[in-house]
Design an enzyme around this catalytic site. Structure first.
Site, short mmCIF file in Angstrom:
data_model
loop_
_atom_site.label_atom_id
_atom_site.label_comp_id
_atom_site.label_asym_id
_atom_site.label_seq_id
_atom_site.Cartn_x
_atom_site.Cartn_y
_atom_site.Cartn_z
N GLU A 109 -15.11 -4.89 1.53
CA GLU A 109 -15.63 -4.58 0.18
C GLU A 109 -14.76 -5.25 -0.89
OE1 GLU A 109 -15.17 -2.46 2.68
OE2 GLU A 109 -17.22 -1.81 3.11
N ILE A 132 2.54 -0.08 7.04
CA ILE A 132 3.41 -1.26 7.06
C ILE A 132 3.53 -1.78 8.49
CG2 ILE A 132 5.59 -2.24 6.31
CD1 ILE A 132 3.88 -0.77 4.10
N SER A 176 0.83 -1.22 0.00
CA SER A 176 0.00 0.00 0.00
C SER A 176 0.86 1.26 0.00
CB SER A 176 -0.87 0.04 1.26
OG SER A 176 -1.64 -1.13 1.36
N GLU A 177 0.22 2.33 -0.44
CA GLU A 177 0.83 3.67 -0.39
C GLU A 177 -0.22 4.64 0.11
OE1 GLU A 177 2.54 4.59 -4.22
OE2 GLU A 177 3.90 2.85 -4.12
N PRO A 178 0.17 5.87 0.47
CA PRO A 178 -0.83 6.82 0.97
C PRO A 178 -2.01 6.98 0.00
CG PRO A 178 1.37 7.67 1.38
CD PRO A 178 1.55 6.41 0.59
N GLN A 236 -22.02 -5.42 25.01
CA GLN A 236 -23.43 -5.31 25.45
C GLN A 236 -23.70 -6.22 26.66
OE1 GLN A 236 -24.96 -3.01 23.89
NE2 GLN A 236 -26.97 -3.13 24.87
N ARG A 238 -4.78 -13.53 3.85
CA ARG A 238 -6.18 -13.33 4.24
C ARG A 238 -6.67 -14.48 5.11
NH1 ARG A 238 -7.47 -10.60 -1.70
NH2 ARG A 238 -6.65 -8.57 -1.07
N GLU A 253 -5.28 -6.00 4.71
CA GLU A 253 -5.17 -7.15 3.78
C GLU A 253 -6.41 -7.28 2.90
OE1 GLU A 253 -2.95 -10.56 4.68
OE2 GLU A 253 -1.69 -9.54 6.15
#
Ligand code: CAA
Length: 387
Positions: free
Chosen positions: A372, A159, A128-130, A341, A248, A368
């Protein structure tokens, strides 16, 4: 003992080891680590000594050579004690180790897999990146050929353990800005923090999983030797997504551990907490909550173990790994909400463990691949007649 769990002798021994380790080294400290956002680097060596950082690596590299089901059983147990330690174990075993094992040269395997398995170094994964999260193929980190090596520039984000890692599997564009090739123009690189131009950037202050350090990594004209390229310079994205199937499943087991811990706390509290002259567990409203929690947890575990067993048989399980992550992580969020609860006002305080479990559960629906994204993977497979 849960009769749905048919443990082999090895699995029973691994679970005993995991439980003893959690009781001595994790559970007494987890709440304080969470309060202080403290990552304990000594855990890496300790987990390595148990073999828990090389669970699926071959024995030739000092791994335990175990199957995915056994690995996920151990991961559930560790995550029930502290999900921050769980993510360390999951990322390390599932992503960098598996990428090098599957796509590395003999020399790369010889250099990195032993130290990873023994816990001498921690592994991280930098996709990932920003500005490139779910749309991972839109990454901008750039690798440019420089003689027999590469020069890398860019920023990777979110990271896990990036600031403590001894090896980072990072994806960067190998195509050129005037000839972009989308997901086909990305390479995977085996980075080490000693490379000149490698910097640890911003540390995130997170809602949960606070004892797992999450950082940005900055590559500033970082020179990477040619021997650190993993496989084909255009196939890094496919390598990453293929390996994320493994990841995953790990996050699904982590979420299962969180859910199980919340259920156990809620059931114990319901048996002892008195209101209206009797334990609240005697009220159907509470019993129904516990029933739904137990049912969803067992359904999640059954799906995870069936998928892992299919993976162990060598079958492609991409969309099923996504189902595991989707179902287990949404189960963890739901179960931890119900657990608060059951505890009522006490559950909303830091005096009881369920609010931490609730905070820890949330990220499992995000990293990961968000829920969606898992639905996209499952939906696309369904349109092709699978699932
Ligand atoms: N195995 C091998 N190849 C795969 C694959 C897989 N599982 N999935 C896709 N590919 C290939 C495709 O076949 C395709 O190649 P072709 O064009 O030759 O067919 C190529 O990769 C691109 O695939 P898509 O066209 O499906 O790509 P897309 O841009 O539509 O994106 C996506 C697909 C499912 C949305 C993907 O980008 C994705 O999974 N995004 C989420 C990213 C993610 O999970 N990030 C997690 C960060 S890591 C992390 O959180 C770790 C941590 O620290 C905890």
């Amino acid at each position: 003992m849960n009769p749905l769990l048919h443990l082999t002798e090895t699995q029973g021994a691994i679970l005993d080891t995991a439980r003893a380790f959690c009781a001595a080294e994790i559970a007494p400290f987890a709440a304080q680590w969470d309060r202080d956002a403290h990552f304990d680097p000594t855990l890496v060596g300790k987990l390595g000594e148990l073999g828990f950082l090389g669970m699926m690596l071959p024995e030739a590299y000092d791994g335990l050579g175990l199957d995915a089901v056994t690995y996920l059983l151990a991961l559930e147990e560790i995550s029930a004690a502290d999900a921050s330690v769980g993510v360390l174990m999951s990322v390390h075993n599932s992503l960098p180790s598996q990428l090098i094992l599957k796509f590395g040269t003999d020399a790369q395997k010889a250099e990195f897999l032993g130290p990873l398995a023994r816990g001498e170094i921690l592994g991280a994964f930098a996709l990932s990146e920003p500005d490139a999260g779910s749309d991972a193929a839109s990454m901008r980190a750039q690798a440019v050929r420089d003689g027999d090596g590469w020069i890398l520039n860019g920023t990777k984000a979110w990271i896990s353990a990036g600031g403590h890692a001894g090896v980072i599997l990072a994806m960067a564009r190998t195509d050129t800005p005037d000839a972009r090739r989308g997901s086909k123009g990305i390479g995977a690189f085996i980075l080490t923090p000693d490379l000149p131009g490698f910097k640890v950037g911003k540390k995130e202050n997170k809602m949960g999983l606070r004892a797992s350090e999450t950082v940005q990594l900055v590559f500033d004209n970082m020179r990477v030797p040619g021997c650190r390229l993993l496989g084909d310079p255009a196939q890094g994205f496919a390598y990453a997504l293929q390996t994320l199937e493994h990841g995953r499943l790990g996050i699904a087991a982590q979420a299962l551990g969180i859910a199980r811990a919340a259920f156990e706390h809620a059931a114990a509290y319901a048996a002892e907490r008195q209101q209206f002259g009797r334990p609240i567990g005697e009220f159907q409203g509470i019993q129904f909550k516990l029933a739904d929690m137990a049912t969803r947890i067992n359904a999640a575990r059954s799906l995870i173990h069936a998928t892992a067993a299919a993976k162990d048989r060598g079958l492609p399980v991409g969309e099923y790994a996504s189902m595991c992550k989707l179902f287990a992580t949404e189960t963890a969020m739901w179960v931890t909400t119900q657990a608060i609860q059951v505890f009522g006002g006490y559950g909303y305080t830091t005096d009881y463990p369920v609010e931490k479990l609730f905070r820890d559960a949330k990220v499992t629906e995000i990293y990961e691949g968000t829920s969606e994204i898992q639905r996209i993977v499952i939906g696309r497979a369904a349109l092709k007649g699978r699932g």
